[in-house]
Design a protein around this motif. Sequence first.
Motif, PDB file in Angstrom:
ATOM      1  N   VAL A 103      31.542   7.320  11.314  1.00  0.00           N
ATOM      2  CA  VAL A 103      30.880   8.277  12.199  1.00  0.00           C
ATOM      3  C   VAL A 103      30.620   9.571  11.435  1.00  0.00           C
ATOM      4  N   PHE A 104      29.627  10.313  11.888  1.00  0.00           N
ATOM      5  CA  PHE A 104      29.388  11.652  11.349  1.00  0.00           C
ATOM      6  C   PHE A 104      29.381  12.631  12.511  1.00  0.00           C
ATOM      7  N   VAL A 105      29.659  13.889  12.212  1.00  0.00           N
ATOM      8  CA  VAL A 105      29.838  14.879  13.265  1.00  0.00           C
ATOM      9  C   VAL A 105      29.195  16.199  12.873  1.00  0.00           C
ATOM     10  N   ARG A 106      28.666  16.898  13.870  1.00  0.00           N
ATOM     11  CA  ARG A 106      28.176  18.258  13.672  1.00  0.00           C
ATOM     12  C   ARG A 106      28.545  19.077  14.899  1.00  0.00           C
ATOM     13  N   LEU A 135      31.011  19.529  19.831  1.00  0.00           N
ATOM     14  CA  LEU A 135      30.835  18.605  18.723  1.00  0.00           C
ATOM     15  C   LEU A 135      30.059  17.374  19.164  1.00  0.00           C
ATOM     16  N   ASP A 136      29.173  16.920  18.316  1.00  0.00           N
ATOM     17  CA  ASP A 136      28.414  15.685  18.516  1.00  0.00           C
ATOM     18  C   ASP A 136      28.920  14.685  17.484  1.00  0.00           C
ATOM     19  N   VAL A 137      29.619  13.647  17.945  1.00  0.00           N
ATOM     20  CA  VAL A 137      30.193  12.625  17.065  1.00  0.00           C
ATOM     21  C   VAL A 137      29.394  11.342  17.265  1.00  0.00           C
ATOM     22  N   LYS A 138      28.816  10.821  16.197  1.00  0.00           N
ATOM     23  CA  LYS A 138      27.855   9.730  16.322  1.00  0.00           C
ATOM     24  C   LYS A 138      28.134   8.629  15.305  1.00  0.00           C
ATOM     25  N   GLU A 139      28.046   7.387  15.759  1.00  0.00           N
ATOM     26  CA  GLU A 139      28.253   6.248  14.866  1.00  0.00           C
ATOM     27  C   GLU A 139      27.109   6.152  13.854  1.00  0.00           C
ATOM     28  N   ALA A 140      27.456   5.921  12.602  1.00  0.00           N
ATOM     29  CA  ALA A 140      26.454   5.708  11.549  1.00  0.00           C
ATOM     30  C   ALA A 140      26.244   4.208  11.386  1.00  0.00           C
ATOM     31  N   THR A 141      25.012   3.765  11.540  1.00  0.00           N
ATOM     32  CA  THR A 141      24.702   2.336  11.478  1.00  0.00           C
ATOM     33  C   THR A 141      23.843   2.025  10.262  1.00  0.00           C
ATOM     34  N   VAL A 142      23.626   0.745  10.027  1.00  0.00           N
ATOM     35  CA  VAL A 142      22.802   0.301   8.898  1.00  0.00           C
ATOM     36  C   VAL A 142      21.380   0.825   9.075  1.00  0.00           C
ATOM     37  N   ALA A 143      20.799   1.374   8.030  1.00  0.00           N
ATOM     38  CA  ALA A 143      19.428   1.891   8.096  1.00  0.00           C
ATOM     39  C   ALA A 143      18.427   0.746   8.084  1.00  0.00           C
ATOM     40  N   THR A 144      17.430   0.837   8.964  1.00  0.00           N
ATOM     41  CA  THR A 144      16.327  -0.126   8.974  1.00  0.00           C
ATOM     42  C   THR A 144      15.301   0.224   7.910  1.00  0.00           C
ATOM     43  N   ALA A 145      15.186   1.511   7.604  1.00  0.00           N
ATOM     44  CA  ALA A 145      14.218   1.971   6.605  1.00  0.00           C
ATOM     45  C   ALA A 145      14.521   1.338   5.248  1.00  0.00           C
ATOM     46  N   PRO A 146      13.483   0.866   4.539  1.00  0.00           N
ATOM     47  CA  PRO A 146      13.703   0.233   3.234  1.00  0.00           C
ATOM     48  C   PRO A 146      14.021   1.258   2.145  1.00  0.00           C
ATOM     49  N   ALA A 147      15.055   0.980   1.382  1.00  0.00           N
ATOM     50  CA  ALA A 147      15.441   1.860   0.278  1.00  0.00           C
ATOM     51  C   ALA A 147      14.745   1.425  -1.006  1.00  0.00           C
TER      52      ALA A 147
END
Length: 387
Positions: free
Chosen positions: A294-297, A243-255
């Motif tokens: 976090v999200f995981v796959r 499993l890869d567990v990763k923190e989800a952070t604020v997106a820099t890309a403009p919405a």
Amino acid sequence: MAVMNFADRPRYLERVRNRKMAESQHAFVRGSTSLFYEWLDKHDEGLPQGPAIWICGDCHLGNLGALANLDGDVAIQIRDFDQTVIGNPAHDLVRLGLSLASAIRSSDLPGVTTARMLDNLLAGYVEARAVPSATGRSDDLKKLLKRAVRRRWHNLATERFEGSHGALPRNRRFWPLHRAERGQVLSFCHSLDMLALAPEAAQHGKASWKVLDAAFWIKGCSSLGHLRFAALLRGKHHRMALLDVKEATVATAPAAPQVPMPKNHAERVIAGAKAISPNLGDRMACGQLEGKPVFVRAISPQDMKLEINSLTGKQTQTIAHHLGAILGLSHRQQMTDAVWQSWTKDLRRSANAKADAPSWLWASVVDLLASHELAYLEHCRRFALAK
């Protein structure tokens, strides 16, 4: 490797990130997403304004690759969604164009190669109707798919963690966890529904999976400094899962303005992945660790990153056309036929507005190349002096 002190982790990760970004201009482009969006903030009005859809937000060569779905079928799709937002699809085109142009520079190819590459990238994008046939794929992508389909768990184990079957190694890539942190990670992984994450789990069910080990994972570039964990699981009949567990952070890309998106960053990442790359998005889950989303796959043996160390002129044109088609398909599947026809018509019109003027894509990528090369050299100078 000597085990690092837990408190040294942030400083060490910063050094790793700086070292990776100093390896080449192409590596620097991959790790400097914020620099790209600083440029975009000043130049966005000069780009075609497409329909608001889910975009990758960080579409570079390293973020495309082979991905298996829950049925085990493999396709080349976008594979990273930290920056995904509902935004302007032109941003993905420019980011991918910059990545390919940087790879061309690193391969010491003439400038005309970049011009032709961008033409092929845009042509592949607007012509995207389906995944290219085997005869239309570049040799690099055909080889990647062939290798991915043949890979099994032992290939993944050997590549990722030295073939160990009961525990993750402790080395430069896998760090020990603090006791409290380890307890949280193990508890989180134990609560996951493996049926939704891995094709192998469907045969054995959720209750049969046991978490064997977990470690802090030194992986990626732009994500270094945030939470990232690896967890090793075993099911019935010695089936294994990573499993890869990763923190989800604020997106820099403009919405896009006034477009609703999930406020939880992990839910945003999964929503974007489902829309753009179903092979990956359909086998992801999310939750909280240490109070952070976090999200995981579950990493499939067939999941393989596209890695190109050097390019030839002919190779560049074929791969640009194919990757353009893959990106175009990921965008097109979110639009009606009428919206897609209108959008690609705008792209063609923008590219050919004046015969004696550079296209918007060429002008954008050339400007970005110049600014990133200056920033890369300054980064290398600071990194060298800091040693």
